[in-house]
Design a protein around this motif. Sequence first.
Motif, PDB file in Angstrom:
ATOM      1  N   SER A  40       0.835  -1.198   0.000  1.00 17.82           N
ATOM      2  CA  SER A  40       0.000   0.000   0.000  1.00 17.82           C
ATOM      3  C   SER A  40       0.874   1.253   0.000  1.00 17.82           C
ATOM      4  O   SER A  40       0.494   2.272  -0.584  1.00 17.82           O
ATOM      5  N   THR A  41       2.092   1.160   0.579  1.00 17.35           N
ATOM      6  CA  THR A  41       3.028   2.300   0.494  1.00 17.35           C
ATOM      7  C   THR A  41       3.455   2.520  -0.957  1.00 17.35           C
ATOM      8  O   THR A  41       3.494   3.649  -1.457  1.00 17.35           O
ATOM      9  N   ILE A  42       3.774   1.418  -1.653  1.00 12.28           N
ATOM     10  CA  ILE A  42       4.203   1.542  -3.063  1.00 12.28           C
ATOM     11  C   ILE A  42       3.073   2.147  -3.901  1.00 12.28           C
ATOM     12  O   ILE A  42       3.285   3.052  -4.712  1.00 12.28           O
ATOM     13  N   ARG A  43       1.854   1.672  -3.659  1.00 13.43           N
ATOM     14  CA  ARG A  43       0.714   2.199  -4.432  1.00 13.43           C
ATOM     15  C   ARG A  43       0.544   3.700  -4.168  1.00 13.43           C
ATOM     16  O   ARG A  43       0.390   4.488  -5.100  1.00 13.43           O
ATOM     17  N   ALA A  44       0.647   4.088  -2.898  1.00 15.20           N
ATOM     18  CA  ALA A  44       0.482   5.509  -2.560  1.00 15.20           C
ATOM     19  C   ALA A  44       1.613   6.342  -3.182  1.00 15.20           C
ATOM     20  O   ALA A  44       1.369   7.423  -3.725  1.00 15.20           O
ATOM     21  N   ASP A  45       2.852   5.824  -3.106  1.00 14.19           N
ATOM     22  CA  ASP A  45       3.981   6.560  -3.705  1.00 14.19           C
ATOM     23  C   ASP A  45       3.737   6.814  -5.188  1.00 14.19           C
ATOM     24  O   ASP A  45       3.928   7.921  -5.693  1.00 14.19           O
ATOM     25  N   PHE A  46       3.312   5.744  -5.905  1.00 14.10           N
ATOM     26  CA  PHE A  46       3.182   5.906  -7.356  1.00 14.10           C
ATOM     27  C   PHE A  46       1.902   6.644  -7.736  1.00 14.10           C
ATOM     28  O   PHE A  46       1.866   7.297  -8.787  1.00 14.10           O
ATOM     29  N   ASP A  47       0.893   6.600  -6.877  1.00 17.51           N
ATOM     30  CA  ASP A  47      -0.273   7.458  -7.141  1.00 17.51           C
ATOM     31  C   ASP A  47       0.148   8.924  -7.065  1.00 17.51           C
ATOM     32  O   ASP A  47      -0.322   9.753  -7.842  1.00 17.51           O
ATOM     33  N   ARG A  48       1.059   9.228  -6.139  1.00 13.97           N
ATOM     34  CA  ARG A  48       1.552  10.605  -5.996  1.00 13.97           C
ATOM     35  C   ARG A  48       2.474  10.971  -7.173  1.00 13.97           C
ATOM     36  O   ARG A  48       2.309  12.020  -7.804  1.00 13.97           O
ATOM     37  N   ILE A  49       3.413  10.066  -7.479  1.00 19.08           N
ATOM     38  CA  ILE A  49       4.390  10.353  -8.537  1.00 19.08           C
ATOM     39  C   ILE A  49       3.686  10.498  -9.895  1.00 19.08           C
ATOM     40  O   ILE A  49       4.061  11.334 -10.716  1.00 19.08           O
ATOM     41  N   ALA A  50       2.621   9.698 -10.100  1.00 15.82           N
ATOM     42  CA  ALA A  50       1.899   9.749 -11.389  1.00 15.82           C
ATOM     43  C   ALA A  50       1.404  11.159 -11.691  1.00 15.82           C
ATOM     44  O   ALA A  50       1.397  11.593 -12.841  1.00 15.82           O
ATOM     45  N   LEU A  51       1.004  11.884 -10.642  1.00 19.77           N
ATOM     46  CA  LEU A  51       0.429  13.220 -10.853  1.00 19.77           C
ATOM     47  C   LEU A  51       1.505  14.273 -11.092  1.00 19.77           C
ATOM     48  O   LEU A  51       1.202  15.381 -11.517  1.00 19.77           O
TER      49      LEU A  51
END
Length: 230
Positions: free
Chosen positions: A11-22
């Motif tokens: 869930s940390t990886i998902r949150a990191d990449f949700d942030r980086i995607a933007l």
Amino acid sequence: MGATFTAEAMSTIRADFDRIALLSGEEWDHSSQYHDFLSQHIPSPCRESLEIGCGAGAFSRLLAKPSDRVLALDLSPNMIRIAKERSALFPNIDFQVADVMSRELPAENFDCIATVATLHHLPIAEVLPKIKRSLKVNGVLLILDLFQAEGLFDAVTSTLAVPVSMGLKLIRHGRMMAPRHVREAWAEHGRHDSYLTLAQVHKVCADILPGAEVKKHLLWRYSIIWKKVA
Ligand SMILES: C[S@@+](CC[C@H](N)C(=O)[O-])C[C@H]1O[C@@H](n2cnc3c(N)ncnc32)[C@H](O)[C@@H]1O
């Protein structure tokens, strides 16, 4: 060896990449520098391809050119949304939000499976056998990932890579550094990243991918090209 694979880590990886995607535009980066190298190894003919950890879809779009169909998976909903927006001209790519570890992959189905800058997020001893089962005989696995420098030679090449990287960023982006908020998001993500050394990469290949071609690339990356034989 490989990532710690807990629900919390994911869930940390998902949150990191949700942030980086933007934050990230459609830009060259240290991994895409090697897309052409990887593309040269896509088999022909190539009916079914899979990309694991497709991010915003840049390599999926390259895979889509010689492939009939591409399945592109990523854990991050924001990455998949952006990948779909950028891939309107590629109706043969099926982007899906999925964790590759819990997603069932059909046996002996893919002519090509690619994963770029993602293997270090996955439990290697589980994901590589899963990938192998899902490749057809004569299918090709393309991996690009980051490595942990070890020893004097890696230290020298890693140092040489710094001015090369800055020069390439200047040419590609017109600046030598990403904006501060982008660097901060990557630095935050990097705090819980860990990479294999090249010696560990060679050991993994000897154990799981016999006959693989391992290549060290200047910009802190290595590649593995492996063909499944009968
Ligand atoms: C460093 S990014 C690389 C993205 C893209 N391949 C590129 O080179 O631009 C790693 C990607 O792997 C995805 N990822 C990490 N763990 C994953 C998993 N278990 N299943 C699917 N995707 C995953 C992340 O969401 C992220 O988009």
